[in-house]
Design a protein around this motif. Sequence first.
Motif, PDB file in Angstrom:
ATOM      1  N   ASN A   2       0.835  -1.189   0.000  1.00  0.00           N
ATOM      2  CA  ASN A   2       0.000   0.000   0.000  1.00  0.00           C
ATOM      3  C   ASN A   2       0.878   1.250   0.000  1.00  0.00           C
ATOM      4  O   ASN A   2       2.110   1.172   0.042  1.00  0.00           O
ATOM      5  N   GLU A   3       0.252   2.418  -0.064  1.00  0.00           N
ATOM      6  CA  GLU A   3       1.010   3.662  -0.164  1.00  0.00           C
ATOM      7  C   GLU A   3       1.912   3.879   1.052  1.00  0.00           C
ATOM      8  O   GLU A   3       3.040   4.375   0.926  1.00  0.00           O
ATOM      9  N   ARG A   4       1.425   3.489   2.218  1.00  0.00           N
ATOM     10  CA  ARG A   4       2.246   3.667   3.420  1.00  0.00           C
ATOM     11  C   ARG A   4       3.497   2.794   3.355  1.00  0.00           C
ATOM     12  O   ARG A   4       4.588   3.223   3.745  1.00  0.00           O
ATOM     13  N   SER A   5       3.342   1.556   2.848  1.00  0.00           N
ATOM     14  CA  SER A   5       4.492   0.659   2.731  1.00  0.00           C
ATOM     15  C   SER A   5       5.505   1.188   1.721  1.00  0.00           C
ATOM     16  O   SER A   5       6.715   1.132   1.952  1.00  0.00           O
ATOM     17  N   TRP A   6       5.007   1.713   0.590  1.00  0.00           N
ATOM     18  CA  TRP A   6       5.913   2.294  -0.406  1.00  0.00           C
ATOM     19  C   TRP A   6       6.667   3.478   0.188  1.00  0.00           C
ATOM     20  O   TRP A   6       7.875   3.640  -0.017  1.00  0.00           O
ATOM     21  N   ASP A   7       5.948   4.312   0.933  1.00  0.00           N
ATOM     22  CA  ASP A   7       6.587   5.491   1.527  1.00  0.00           C
ATOM     23  C   ASP A   7       7.662   5.069   2.530  1.00  0.00           C
ATOM     24  O   ASP A   7       8.752   5.657   2.569  1.00  0.00           O
ATOM     25  N   ARG A   8       7.374   4.044   3.325  1.00  0.00           N
ATOM     26  CA  ARG A   8       8.353   3.565   4.308  1.00  0.00           C
ATOM     27  C   ARG A   8       9.603   3.031   3.605  1.00  0.00           C
ATOM     28  O   ARG A   8      10.729   3.304   4.028  1.00  0.00           O
ATOM     29  N   LEU A   9       9.401   2.270   2.515  1.00  0.00           N
ATOM     30  CA  LEU A   9      10.539   1.743   1.771  1.00  0.00           C
ATOM     31  C   LEU A   9      11.362   2.870   1.160  1.00  0.00           C
ATOM     32  O   LEU A   9      12.598   2.892   1.258  1.00  0.00           O
ATOM     33  N   ILE A 267       7.212 -10.564   2.168  1.00  0.00           N
ATOM     34  CA  ILE A 267       7.221 -11.338   0.930  1.00  0.00           C
ATOM     35  C   ILE A 267       6.236 -10.716  -0.047  1.00  0.00           C
ATOM     36  O   ILE A 267       5.048 -10.561   0.250  1.00  0.00           O
ATOM     37  N   LEU A 268       6.738 -10.354  -1.234  1.00  0.00           N
ATOM     38  CA  LEU A 268       5.896  -9.770  -2.278  1.00  0.00           C
ATOM     39  C   LEU A 268       5.904 -10.709  -3.472  1.00  0.00           C
ATOM     40  O   LEU A 268       6.826 -10.711  -4.286  1.00  0.00           O
ATOM     41  N   SER A 269       4.856 -11.544  -3.553  1.00  0.00           N
ATOM     42  CA  SER A 269       4.761 -12.526  -4.630  1.00  0.00           C
ATOM     43  C   SER A 269       3.687 -12.193  -5.651  1.00  0.00           C
ATOM     44  O   SER A 269       3.540 -12.899  -6.639  1.00  0.00           O
ATOM     45  N   ASP A 270       2.957 -11.110  -5.419  1.00  0.00           N
ATOM     46  CA  ASP A 270       1.857 -10.766  -6.324  1.00  0.00           C
ATOM     47  C   ASP A 270       2.287  -9.784  -7.401  1.00  0.00           C
ATOM     48  O   ASP A 270       1.468  -9.275  -8.158  1.00  0.00           O
ATOM     49  N   PHE A 276       7.974  -4.676 -10.133  1.00  0.00           N
ATOM     50  CA  PHE A 276       8.270  -4.017  -8.867  1.00  0.00           C
ATOM     51  C   PHE A 276       9.316  -2.925  -9.067  1.00  0.00           C
ATOM     52  O   PHE A 276       9.163  -1.798  -8.574  1.00  0.00           O
ATOM     53  N   VAL A 277      10.398  -3.252  -9.787  1.00  0.00           N
ATOM     54  CA  VAL A 277      11.451  -2.271 -10.023  1.00  0.00           C
ATOM     55  C   VAL A 277      10.904  -1.083 -10.807  1.00  0.00           C
ATOM     56  O   VAL A 277      11.252   0.073 -10.532  1.00  0.00           O
ATOM     57  N   GLY A 278      10.031  -1.356 -11.786  1.00  0.00           N
ATOM     58  CA  GLY A 278       9.426  -0.263 -12.546  1.00  0.00           C
ATOM     59  C   GLY A 278       8.646   0.681 -11.652  1.00  0.00           C
ATOM     60  O   GLY A 278       8.737   1.908 -11.798  1.00  0.00           O
ATOM     61  N   GLN A 279       7.866   0.119 -10.728  1.00  0.00           N
ATOM     62  CA  GLN A 279       7.102   0.967  -9.803  1.00  0.00           C
ATOM     63  C   GLN A 279       8.025   1.725  -8.855  1.00  0.00           C
ATOM     64  O   GLN A 279       7.815   2.905  -8.571  1.00  0.00           O
ATOM     65  N   LEU A 280       9.046   1.025  -8.348  1.00  0.00           N
ATOM     66  CA  LEU A 280       9.989   1.676  -7.434  1.00  0.00           C
ATOM     67  C   LEU A 280      10.670   2.845  -8.130  1.00  0.00           C
ATOM     68  O   LEU A 280      10.781   3.943  -7.561  1.00  0.00           O
ATOM     69  N   HIS A 281      11.109   2.637  -9.344  1.00  0.00           N
ATOM     70  CA  HIS A 281      11.797   3.681 -10.101  1.00  0.00           C
ATOM     71  C   HIS A 281      10.870   4.863 -10.351  1.00  0.00           C
ATOM     72  O   HIS A 281      11.261   6.028 -10.191  1.00  0.00           O
ATOM     73  N   ARG A 282       9.633   4.580 -10.730  1.00  0.00           N
ATOM     74  CA  ARG A 282       8.676   5.659 -11.003  1.00  0.00           C
ATOM     75  C   ARG A 282       8.406   6.472  -9.737  1.00  0.00           C
ATOM     76  O   ARG A 282       8.400   7.713  -9.772  1.00  0.00           O
ATOM     77  N   ARG A 283       8.186   5.784  -8.629  1.00  0.00           N
ATOM     78  CA  ARG A 283       7.887   6.488  -7.381  1.00  0.00           C
ATOM     79  C   ARG A 283       9.101   7.281  -6.898  1.00  0.00           C
ATOM     80  O   ARG A 283       8.956   8.378  -6.361  1.00  0.00           O
ATOM     81  N   TRP A 284      10.301   6.729  -7.080  1.00  0.00           N
ATOM     82  CA  TRP A 284      11.508   7.461  -6.690  1.00  0.00           C
ATOM     83  C   TRP A 284      11.663   8.717  -7.541  1.00  0.00           C
ATOM     84  O   TRP A 284      12.016   9.784  -7.020  1.00  0.00           O
ATOM     85  N   LEU A 285      11.393   8.603  -8.840  1.00  0.00           N
ATOM     86  CA  LEU A 285      11.487   9.778  -9.714  1.00  0.00           C
ATOM     87  C   LEU A 285      10.485  10.851  -9.320  1.00  0.00           C
ATOM     88  O   LEU A 285      10.776  12.046  -9.417  1.00  0.00           O
ATOM     89  N   GLU A 286       9.311  10.426  -8.903  1.00  0.00           N
ATOM     90  CA  GLU A 286       8.309  11.402  -8.489  1.00  0.00           C
ATOM     91  C   GLU A 286       8.791  12.216  -7.294  1.00  0.00           C
ATOM     92  O   GLU A 286       8.445  13.385  -7.141  1.00  0.00           O
TER      93      GLU A 286
END
Length: 458
Positions: A2-9, A267-270, A276-286
Amino acid sequence: MNERSWDRLLRSIEDGLVVPVVGRQLFTGPGGGDGLQARVARRLLEFHGRDPEAEPLPLFRELDDAVSRIKHDCDLQDLYADVHDIIDELTAEGEGAAPESIRQIAAISHFRLLVTLTPDDLLARCLRRRCAVNEIVHSPYLPTSEGSDLPGDWQARQGEVQLLYVFGKSRPAPMFAIHAEDVLEYAHNIMARGGHVPVRFLGELQQRNLLLIGCSLPEWLVRFFLRLTNQRRLSDTQRRREWLIEPLRPEGGLVRFLKTFSQETEILSDISPPEFVGQLHRRWLERHGGAEQSANPAAATAPVSPSCMFFISYCRSTDLPAAEMFFESLLSAGVAREEIWFDRTALEPGNDFRDRILEGIRTCRYFVPLISRPADALEEKFFRREWGEAVDRSKGIQGRTFIVPLIVDRDYQPQAYERVPREWTDGLDFGHAPVGQPDERTGGLLKRLIRAERQPRA
């Protein structure tokens, strides 16, 4: 997540507390197919007269399976050279051969410690688009003189990332893992503290959170690796955490083990590792929109203004990492990017761009040639024309510094270079910037030059 987990990471990444562990699942093409290891395995079978389509190769175990099929019919020692040659052939395009996921991981500039589980150097090539790379190779079979570990001052080395090859780096010798028994030996070498174990690097991993992405390791090795990189036992809830991005079966033994004994492992299996890397990269760029370097090498070559403070001249085929390190050191000293002419392209420039380069030399404030033994051995390269242009311009300059030659070899021997212009060896004081990092004396000189340039002229 979720958004909170992404923000924490992302906050942990920004704080320098996360180390990505890059596995073979990120080296796949669009849609997750045709991975680098699969292509190496098929080419190896063909090379030894086997039909790669005779029976399917197990996903992300392709090379191990291919070696197992042929190792009894050939000299096993020779297989390492064969695999190395095939990797070289398949990655000959350099950075362009890297999948998008690898380029995206490399672009996240908050990652200063990285681990790769594959023997190719595609991640290192992509990282060099933004900084210098110190490659640390774990292999019990390396010559004694080639052993290395995380530098004690790595955090002070701005503009440099540290990359660990856990299972060796490809070369034409049995010094990297190509099958399951190799992997066992490398794991045993670490556990037994055998030859060339990167103890300092492992110590840093124990103090940071791990982002394990598409590793495809055997289940026993995942458990071992998690324990190896933790200071506390896995069931201790006070230890640091990991994110495991892997398509695991919910009912599988590894998932049950981690949920029972390693609850700090998320564990992120879904989601597939590349997604995952694509989302991480996009969110980091934002969050850091201006931090990513242009993917187009030509866009990063010319300064914005018609004149610049520093012009970095170097041999691209031998000294790019040192040039990148020096470029970062200038940025750290307060020089703006647009005040530095730094051509990152690896190919010799075309005619139009050559004219722009020569014009840059004619208008820059300081010309900085990087000098090394590998470059000195080359008789004909474009950088020598740059040096000749700088020599010609220096003849009309009196009373101020223009050429600032820097030796980027680790040892400092100004008289050891045969093809450096005589005007420099006879009349200039050479600075020293080992691997591109200025020493104390040279750093002081650069600061004085920058300070003088910032002062208003009468």
